[in-house]
Design an enzyme around this catalytic site. Structure first.
Site, short mmCIF file in Angstrom:
data_model
loop_
_atom_site.label_atom_id
_atom_site.label_comp_id
_atom_site.label_asym_id
_atom_site.label_seq_id
_atom_site.Cartn_x
_atom_site.Cartn_y
_atom_site.Cartn_z
N PHE A 1 -35.52 11.51 4.98
CA PHE A 1 -34.61 12.41 5.72
C PHE A 1 -35.32 13.72 6.09
O PHE A 1 -35.58 14.00 7.27
CB PHE A 1 -33.36 12.65 4.87
CG PHE A 1 -32.58 13.87 5.23
CD1 PHE A 1 -32.24 14.13 6.57
CD2 PHE A 1 -32.17 14.78 4.26
CE1 PHE A 1 -31.51 15.26 6.91
CE2 PHE A 1 -31.45 15.91 4.60
CZ PHE A 1 -31.13 16.16 5.92
N GLY B 1 -37.17 5.78 2.72
CA GLY B 1 -37.41 6.21 4.10
C GLY B 1 -37.37 5.02 5.04
O GLY B 1 -37.39 3.86 4.62
N ALA C 1 -42.01 20.12 -2.55
CA ALA C 1 -40.55 20.13 -2.38
C ALA C 1 -39.86 20.01 -3.73
O ALA C 1 -39.78 18.92 -4.30
CB ALA C 1 -40.13 18.98 -1.46
N TYR D 1 -34.15 14.23 -13.55
CA TYR D 1 -34.70 14.61 -12.24
C TYR D 1 -35.03 16.11 -12.23
O TYR D 1 -36.14 16.51 -11.84
CB TYR D 1 -33.68 14.25 -11.15
CG TYR D 1 -33.98 14.78 -9.76
CD1 TYR D 1 -35.04 14.28 -9.02
CD2 TYR D 1 -33.17 15.77 -9.18
CE1 TYR D 1 -35.30 14.77 -7.73
CE2 TYR D 1 -33.41 16.24 -7.91
CZ TYR D 1 -34.48 15.74 -7.18
OH TYR D 1 -34.72 16.21 -5.91
#
Ligand code: NAD
Length: 327
Positions: A11, A36, A117, A149
């Protein structure tokens, strides 16, 4: 510049690749297509400055090869989604830690700039809003998979800063709930794609918990602008919140999406435990302090939620339904 984007068919990655190409950069995209999709890159797949490589950041020799000659790596490849975190902790831990470690280890001898990220999840359950980049992280027990996470991404950040101390140019961005066309169409999708898909189909819009939890949903164009602004070396060894600071509750979001998509769907409430099991913990509220990003990156989000949702709903009407697997 020649730039590597890991997770570039995802995304956020696919929007980043498009924007980097339109700015005149040469881009190598590395993606294993686990979540993806090549269709996300359909407008740029044959672009003369773009090379797509199907493969994993866990394959060191391949990563080494694709990093050659690149001045910057945007490292977005990751295993994410709350459902994944709860159900596949090993995949989440290994996918996030081993991949980032490979990127940093291979970037280090070349002094290739890395933009990593990260996520607002690292702040965890901290109730002291807004979150500043130096705010505390408050996470639950390690017996709760839900926090793996956030923990993996936080360890990745530690890796980044440890390498920065050794001289590697690194910048960390913490994204706050990005949304827009192509958002998480997979089964581990976020709340906006889920609500939109349900609203368009006329199915019940399913709010988890009481819906009073709040978030700051950031339109993808803003997310990408903030990310690209980090290329400059003056941002090395820094971490930035990239998001918007307008708060909306999940109840308000559900009503807005129902209204903007002109839907007759009912809004229903589902207890967390029936989705994520007993003892699930959510982050009650999340809001970034953007003063550092505004001052140093000159970053200012501009897309209002109604405008962003309209564009996202339009995209889902056209493309999204067949790809979605709403939970
Ligand atoms: P996404 O799932 O759409 O993108 C991740 C991409 O990485 C996918 O294309 C996937 O196929 C690829 N990938 C996964 N494992 C890989 C591997 N081992 N090797 C190569 N490619 C691999 O998710 P996204 O929302 O675009 O997220 C991009 C990044 O931003 C991630 O690092 C994520 O943790 C971070 N992030 C996203 C959000 C958000 O709101 N979407 C919020 C915070 C942080």
């Amino acid at each position: 510049m020649r730039i590597l984007v890991t997770g570039g068919a995802g995304f956020i990655g696919s929007h980043l690749v498009e924007q980097l190409l339109s700015l005149g950069h040469k881009v190598v995209t590395l993606d294993d297509l686990s979540t993806g999709k090549l269709t996300f890159l359909q407008d740029v797949i044959n672009h003369p400055n773009h090379v797509f490589v199907r493969g994993s950041v866990l394959e060191r020799s391949l990563l080494n090869e694709v990093m050659d000659g690149c001045e910057v790596v945007f490292h977005l490849a990751a295993v994410l989604g709350v459902k994944n975190t709860v159900e596949n902790p090993l995949k989440v831990i290994e996918g996030n830690i081993d991949g980032t470690r490979n990127v940093l280890e291979l970037a280090y001898p070349r002094k290739t700039k890395v933009i990593f990220a990260s996520t607002s999840e690292v702040y965890g359950k901290n109730e002291c809003l807004p979150f500043r980049e130096d705010s505390n992280r408050i996470l639950g027990s390690t017996k709760k998979n839900r926090w793996c996470y956030a923990t993996a991404k936080a360890l990745d950040e530690h890796f980044c800063f440890a390498y920065a101390e050794k001289g590697l140019p690194v910048t960390v961005v913490r994204y706050f709930n990005a949304y827009g066309p192509r958002a998480n169409v997979s089964q581990y999708g976020g709340v906006i794609p889920k609500f939109i898909t349900q609203a368009i189909a006329g199915d019940p819009i399913s709010v988890y918990g009481d819906g009073e939890q709040t978030r700051c949903f950031t339109y993808i164009d803003d997310t990408i602008r903030g990310t690209i602004a980090c290329i400059d070396h003056q941002h090395n060894n820094e971490v930035y919140n990239i998001g918007i600071d307008n708060v909306i509750s999940i109840n308000q979001l559900a009503k807005k999406i129902k209204e903007l998509s002109d839907s007759n769907s009912q809004i229903i409430y589902i207890p967390y435990k029936s989705v994520y099991g007993e003892g699930y913990e959510d982050t009650p509220n999340r809001r970034p302090d953007l003063s550092k990003a505004k001052q140093k990156l000159n970053f200012q989000p501009t897309t209002k939620i109604d405008e962003g949702l309209r564009k996202t709903i339009a995209w889902y009407r056209k493309n999204g339904m067949e790809n979605s697997s709403v939970q």
